[in-house]
Design an enzyme around this catalytic site. Sequence first.
Site, short mmCIF file in Angstrom:
data_model
loop_
_atom_site.label_atom_id
_atom_site.label_comp_id
_atom_site.label_asym_id
_atom_site.label_seq_id
_atom_site.Cartn_x
_atom_site.Cartn_y
_atom_site.Cartn_z
N GLU A 119 0.83 -1.21 0.00
CA GLU A 119 0.00 0.00 0.00
C GLU A 119 0.86 1.26 0.00
O GLU A 119 1.85 1.36 0.72
CB GLU A 119 -0.91 -0.01 1.23
CG GLU A 119 -1.89 1.14 1.30
CD GLU A 119 -2.75 1.11 2.54
OE1 GLU A 119 -3.78 1.80 2.56
OE2 GLU A 119 -2.41 0.38 3.50
N LYS A 195 -9.54 2.49 -2.45
CA LYS A 195 -9.73 1.84 -1.16
C LYS A 195 -11.17 2.02 -0.68
O LYS A 195 -11.63 3.15 -0.50
CB LYS A 195 -8.73 2.42 -0.16
CG LYS A 195 -8.67 1.73 1.19
CD LYS A 195 -7.51 2.28 2.00
CE LYS A 195 -7.34 1.59 3.33
NZ LYS A 195 -6.12 2.06 4.04
N CYS A 232 -5.88 -2.82 1.80
CA CYS A 232 -5.64 -2.77 3.24
C CYS A 232 -6.87 -3.09 4.09
O CYS A 232 -7.27 -4.23 4.20
CB CYS A 232 -5.03 -1.43 3.62
SG CYS A 232 -4.23 -1.47 5.26
#
Length: 383
Positions: A119, A195, A232
């Site tokens: 990330e 994300k 994530c």
Amino acid sequence: MSSCEFESLEKCLETHLPEAELSEVKRILFGKETKKLDLPAAAVSAASERDFELQGFGFEAAPEQLRPARRTRVGLIQNQIVLPTDAPILDQITAMHSRVGEMVEVAAMCGVNIVCFQETWTMPFAFCTREKEPWTEFAESAEEGNTTRFCQELAKKYNMVIISPILERDARHSTLWNTAVVISNTGKVLGKTRKNHIPRIGDFNESTYYMEGDSGHTVFQTQFGNIAVNICAGRHHPLNWFMFSMNGAEIIFNPSATVGALSEPMWSIEARNAAIANHCFTCAINRVGTETFKSEFTSGDGKKAHHDFGHFYGSSYVSAPDGSRSPGLSRTRDGLLVVEMDLNLNRQISDKWSFKMTGRYPEYAEELTEAVKHDFKPKVVKE
């Protein structure tokens, strides 16, 4: 021994358990044993010279009469930042390009078809600080930024699909996003995914910089399989994995940045559970090392102000739909994990367990539709 000195669970077990017990413990912990890949001597030598760990494992599927094997190799790269967090920004980005570029070269030696970085790989994970400057200066265009151009050259040079998670600057809307850019092995930008879930816990102050993504659950069709990127904190949300799978993902990558004190007991479970539940391969990538910042910051938990986020524990691994998983990379070192997988295993396990066939999704869709209404009343029977 501090947590940042403990290299890996696997090495601890191998050091302290007799061989017969070790085999049984690994079967229970990791599932069916993965074969060790015979990686080229030149790659092994290059990894040693460049001071990063190199491991290779393989997942096999049963031979079929009507379908040929669909083998592909993925590479997961975990690494520490190269320069101090207060070094000039361009120097930091250039150093990261150089470091990861030399690791990608080794991945190419190992026959990797798809590589995924961690990330926001071009920068420190500075979103704990709440400072806008200088960290927002690391943001780049997903389509035309220097990092995307750098990855396009690598993709063309090595005939490799590259997943490049960056801090994206969307100039048109004056917005920042936490984004993964997917670049085809032809060098073309296939697209991007943002994300979906932003954590609000401890030092994870990411909503100071960007909000939840708007790209849904995009799947990218590549020459080497259908892939998706669950960035994530999305790994904490089973429905997030599920929707990528429903859109046809055969491999779901989870590039992350997470620290031991917060999430390590969950790390080895979540991506593996997702592989089982969704009949697909999952790839969990975490950065490594401790990043120190000049200014102190607090976590809002009453504890003293501090200069670092904690130890990023690496431990990147791959899980298969049959519940087996590869050993993880080190908790303390840069590393490249090379994994060969036969994508036919996805359908084979789906036919065996039939989780999607027995999922009863219309019923859940109906109940969820009601549950998100403001006047929802839980169905509880009381005496």
